[in-house]
Design a protein around this motif. Structure first.
Motif, mmCIF file in Angstrom:
data_model
loop_
_atom_site.group_PDB
_atom_site.id
_atom_site.type_symbol
_atom_site.label_atom_id
_atom_site.label_comp_id
_atom_site.label_asym_id
_atom_site.label_seq_id
_atom_site.Cartn_x
_atom_site.Cartn_y
_atom_site.Cartn_z
ATOM 1 N N UNK A 631 0.826 -1.211 0.000
ATOM 2 C CA UNK A 631 0.000 0.000 0.000
ATOM 3 C C UNK A 631 0.859 1.260 0.000
ATOM 4 N N UNK A 632 1.873 1.278 0.864
ATOM 5 C CA UNK A 632 2.731 2.461 0.948
ATOM 6 C C UNK A 632 3.480 2.685 -0.362
ATOM 7 N N UNK A 633 3.934 1.578 -0.974
ATOM 8 C CA UNK A 633 4.650 1.685 -2.240
ATOM 9 C C UNK A 633 3.761 2.266 -3.328
ATOM 10 N N UNK A 634 2.538 1.763 -3.423
ATOM 11 C CA UNK A 634 1.628 2.233 -4.466
ATOM 12 C C UNK A 634 1.270 3.710 -4.275
ATOM 13 N N UNK A 635 1.068 4.127 -3.015
ATOM 14 C CA UNK A 635 0.763 5.532 -2.742
ATOM 15 C C UNK A 635 1.945 6.419 -3.133
ATOM 16 N N UNK A 636 3.157 5.969 -2.791
ATOM 17 C CA UNK A 636 4.358 6.738 -3.151
ATOM 18 C C UNK A 636 4.511 6.837 -4.660
ATOM 19 N N UNK A 637 4.265 5.729 -5.350
ATOM 20 C CA UNK A 637 4.352 5.742 -6.810
ATOM 21 C C UNK A 637 3.314 6.681 -7.412
ATOM 22 N N UNK A 638 2.123 6.654 -6.866
ATOM 23 C CA UNK A 638 1.057 7.523 -7.375
ATOM 24 C C UNK A 638 1.444 8.997 -7.222
ATOM 25 N N UNK A 639 1.944 9.362 -6.017
ATOM 26 C CA UNK A 639 2.326 10.755 -5.784
ATOM 27 C C UNK A 639 3.500 11.161 -6.664
ATOM 28 N N UNK A 640 4.438 10.229 -6.828
ATOM 29 C CA UNK A 640 5.615 10.527 -7.639
ATOM 30 C C UNK A 640 5.232 10.769 -9.094
ATOM 31 N N UNK A 641 4.426 9.878 -9.642
ATOM 32 C CA UNK A 641 4.016 10.011 -11.049
ATOM 33 C C UNK A 641 3.190 11.273 -11.241
ATOM 34 N N UNK A 642 2.331 11.554 -10.271
ATOM 35 C CA UNK A 642 1.491 12.751 -10.375
ATOM 36 C C UNK A 642 2.339 14.025 -10.378
ATOM 37 N N UNK A 643 3.329 14.073 -9.497
ATOM 38 C CA UNK A 643 4.196 15.249 -9.454
ATOM 39 C C UNK A 643 5.032 15.375 -10.722
ATOM 40 N N UNK A 644 5.473 14.232 -11.258
ATOM 41 C CA UNK A 644 6.255 14.261 -12.486
ATOM 42 C C UNK A 644 5.415 14.780 -13.658
ATOM 43 N N UNK A 645 4.154 14.392 -13.690
ATOM 44 C CA UNK A 645 3.264 14.871 -14.751
ATOM 45 C C UNK A 645 3.126 16.392 -14.684
ATOM 46 N N UNK A 646 3.008 16.920 -13.449
ATOM 47 C CA UNK A 646 2.918 18.373 -13.290
ATOM 48 C C UNK A 646 4.188 19.061 -13.782
ATOM 49 N N UNK A 647 5.327 18.479 -13.423
ATOM 50 C CA UNK A 647 6.600 19.061 -13.854
ATOM 51 C C UNK A 647 6.723 19.045 -15.367
ATOM 52 N N UNK A 648 6.401 17.896 -15.988
ATOM 53 C CA UNK A 648 6.509 17.781 -17.438
ATOM 54 C C UNK A 648 5.543 18.722 -18.145
ATOM 55 N N UNK A 649 4.370 18.932 -17.546
ATOM 56 C CA UNK A 649 3.406 19.853 -18.137
ATOM 57 C C UNK A 649 3.955 21.279 -18.161
ATOM 58 N N UNK A 650 4.562 21.696 -17.053
ATOM 59 C CA UNK A 650 5.152 23.029 -17.004
ATOM 60 C C UNK A 650 6.326 23.151 -17.975
ATOM 61 N N UNK A 651 7.121 22.085 -18.068
ATOM 62 C CA UNK A 651 8.252 22.105 -18.994
ATOM 63 C C UNK A 651 7.784 22.213 -20.441
ATOM 64 N N UNK A 652 6.678 21.555 -20.755
ATOM 65 C CA UNK A 652 6.126 21.643 -22.115
ATOM 66 C C UNK A 652 5.714 23.073 -22.447
ATOM 67 N N UNK A 653 5.124 23.768 -21.455
ATOM 68 C CA UNK A 653 4.739 25.165 -21.686
ATOM 69 C C UNK A 653 5.974 26.029 -21.960
ATOM 70 N N UNK A 654 7.002 25.810 -21.162
ATOM 71 C CA UNK A 654 8.229 26.581 -21.361
ATOM 72 C C UNK A 654 8.849 26.273 -22.715
#
Length: 682
Positions: A631-654
């Motif tokens: 459970x802890x692993x899956x939650x960490x993976x979910x948060x990590x992927x979600x944050x990475x998506x946000x970062x990549x989205x901002x990078x795409x705008x730049x």
């Protein structure tokens, strides 16, 4: 192969006069910082990487420090004893030792020991031991006498054996030596009389020791110039009885037998030992490193200004007195192999360092005599051996070895194999090694009690084998649960099938921690697993790489209680030796198509500790989502992927903005040599 690197002086500070100018060098609670205590009034804190002192403390005039200062790793404070009975405790902010905490004890202190994982221990000159907290609660408590009248403590060492504090101290009386071993969790104190064995009477000049789960390996450098080993059980059969331990010869003539002072010995790892003293045959003082396994001198460094015979080692640094200065000599000891011991590995020595492989005369019954390259007799022996080898073709030697493999004992095969590997390689060397392995494995199948482990390890380290050449090798290693051999095979063989890789993985995951602690495993691929520190470093690295999960986390509960996130950060679930084995798996070649089916056979509780995260999740997805451990692993993976998506989205705008800037710059061809432009981004 071992190597001594270029030496340097800590801040270039002279340390006074006298035969024992230093009481000790001890670790601080900070990485790369050490406490240096001289035999007068001073304690100095050094940072080795910067070559400079960070702090200095002194007792007042008329007082004298009588045991080395140590760090209490549980509190970060420093502890020292002056005038035998007065204990002082201070920290980095304190300036005057006369104004810090003071406790006057009822008996004289020999020294204080402090290591990670337990409270400091105080050893009194009478042989009694107290924990620091119990002693501070009642400083004037009565201290019992453990050793007999006339016994004097000569050397002590403190270990942690599976979270159990173990102290050993050596005493001397009328030329006789005794070892006391105390296990504090069980309050067991055992006494051993150290017998000299068959050699002539000699006095011990230096002690060193290492420990495993069952034995303390006590090594002593005697006045005859030889190093001896004594195995002392940690858990004695009869603790109340005075027992006997006999020492055996380990290394012969490592220093001159005329050297009465300035000698010391220190264990570096399971296969290497550092020796300080006048070496043979030149009788010049030097620091040398010996390979215990193959009994060869690996490297040495001459000490032109002399030494006091004091030697300490921490991590990959050797501390010693060279002349009137405390000198640090970094060293490196690679994985012990026959090629490295004989100086066959590629190595570039530092200036002033002499790599001198002294070859062992394997034909002697004791196996501890060596041939000095500088003597005329040695030259005659070596020349004679060369003639003998040239007379007998290598083909005949290989056939003789194959015959030995079929009929002789494991020890005899091992000796003959070493001789064979030491001669010049022939074009059919690969085929000969394959025949030798085939012969050994064939005999293992017909004789279940026959398992020439040392021979197989030597052959693997020739770097000429592959899985396809000897598939039965890893099969028998799996059958014997020989994790060290499996690790070596994974590192050496490029063509291991995925099914065998997964079989190794199951063994590495299922073997107990106790068994791994008793096994010699190469842990060079593993970092130091300090739970909290490592987690904090990883968090800093993640933030430096371009994102912070907390900045992009939309979870309301996480925003309200960010401190809970750090507490829930999982630590490394395995010990370093198991982590090293898993790293060998992760670095092996594989094909996803063939690996995936075998990963499904891994037990569910073991799925969450591997780095093949995508493949493992694909193979075990339905199981992972059900087990609580994931459970802890899956939650960490979910948060990590979600944050990475946000970062990549901002990078795409730049990225889009920069493309527009590039287009505008290309259109303006009439720009002068210097101009200022304002570009508005919408």
């Amino acid at each position: 192969m071992a190597a001594l690197e270029e030496e340097f002086t800590l801040a270039g500070v002279p340390l006074g006069a006298g035969p024992d100018r230093l009481l000790g060098v001890e670790r601080s609670d900070k990485t790369d910082q050490f406490l240096v205590t001289d035999s007068g009034r001073n304690v100095i804190l050094y940072k080795v990487s910067d070559h400079k002192p960070l702090g200095s403390w002194s007792v007042k005039q008329g007082q004298i420090i009588t045991c080395p200062a140590v760090c209490n790793f549980q509190t970060g404070e420093y502890i020292v004893v002056h005038n035998d009975k007065v204990l002082r405790i201070w920290n980095n902010e304190d300036v005057n030792l006369d104004k810090v905490f003071k406790a006057t004890l009822s008996a004289e202190v020999h020294r204080i020991h402090s290591i990670q994982g337990t409270e400091p221990l105080v050893l009194f000159k009478a042989g009694a031991v107290r924990g620091l907290e119990a002693l501070l609660a009642e400083p004037q408590q009565k201290i019992e006498t453990v050793i007999s009248d006339g016994e004097v403590i000569k050397w002590t060492k403190f270990f942690m054996v599976f979270k159990h504090p173990v102290l050993i101290f050596i005493t001397e009386k009328n030329g006789n030596y005794f070892a006391y071993v105390q296990i504090f969790n069980s309050r067991v104190l055992s006494k051993y009389t150290l017998l000299s064995g068959q050699e002539e009477k000699s006095f011990v000049q230096s002690f060193t020791a290492s420990v495993d789960r069952k034995f303390i390996s006590l090594k002593s450098l005697s006045s005859d110039g030889c190093i001896y080993e004594t195995l002392i059980p940690i858990h004695p059969s009869d603790p109340d009885k005075n027992q006997v331990a006999v020492r055996s010869l380990l290394l012969k003539a490592v220093v001159s037998d005329n050297a009465r002072n300035g000698v010391a010995v220190s264990i570096l790892d399971q296969n290497h030992i550092a020796v300080l003293g006048a070496s043979l045959p030149a009788s010049k003082e030097c620091l040398s490193i010996w390979n215990i396994k193959f009994q060869t001198l690996q490297t040495s460094k001459e000490l032109s200004q002399g030494t006091s015979g004091q030697l300490w080692y921490y991590g990959e640094n050797l501390f010693m007195l060279h002349g009137k200065y405390l000198t640090v000599i970094p060293y490196k000891c690679e994985v012990s192999s026959l090629a490295g011991a004989l100086g066959k590995l590629k190595h570039t020595p530092d200036p002033g360092t002499h790599t001198v492989p002294h070859f062992v005369n394997w034909e002697t019954s004791q196996g501890c005599g060596f041939v000095s390259q500088n003597s005329k007799q040695s030259k005659r022996i070596l020349r004679t051996r060369k003639v003998e080898v040239s007379v007998q073709p290598e083909v005949l030697a290989s056939k003789q070895l194959l015959s030995t493999v079929k009929n002789n004992s494991e020890k005899h095969i091992e000796v003959e194999l070493r001789k064979f590997l030491a001669i010049k390689r022939t074009p059919d060397f690969h085929a000969t090694i394959g025949d030798i392995v085939t012969g050994l494995l064939g005999r293992c199948k017909t004789e279940p009690s026959f398992y020439p482990r040392n021979c197989l390890m030597q052959v693997i380290q020739t770097h000429v084998l592959s899985y396809s050449l000897c598939p039965g090798l890893m099969e028998i290693a799996l059958e014997k649960t020989d994790v060290q051999m499996l690790q070596l095979c994974l590192q050496q063989f490029p063509d291991i099938p995925e099914s065998v890789t997964c079989a190794c993985l199951k063994i590495f995951l299922s073997v107990s921690d106790d068994s791994l602690q008793e096994t010699d495993i190469n842990t060079e691929s593993v970092f130091d697993y300090g739970d909290t520190i490592q987690d904090e470093k990883m968090e800093e690295q993640i933030i430096q790489n371009g994102f912070n999960p907390e900045d992009y986390n939309s979870d309301k509960e996480s925003n309200e209680k960010p401190q809970d996130t750090k507490e829930e950060t999982p630590s490394c679930p395995v010990i370093p030796k198991r982590a090293a084995l898993l790293n060998a798996i992760l670095h092996s070649a594989y094909s996803e198509t063939f690996l995936l089916p075998h990963l499904k056979d891994i037990p569910a509780q073991h799925v969450t500790i591997m780095d093949w995260i995508c493949l493992l999740l694909d193979a075990n997805f339905t199981v992972v989502v059900m087990i609580p451990e994931a459970k802890r692993l899956l939650i960490s993976l979910y948060k990590f992927v979600k944050s990475q998506i946000c970062v990549y989205s901002e990078l795409n705008k730049i990225e889009v903005s920069f493309r527009e800037l590039q287009r505008l710059n290309q259109e303006k061809n009439n720009t002068e040599l210097y101009s200022i432009e304002v570009l508005e981004l919408f």
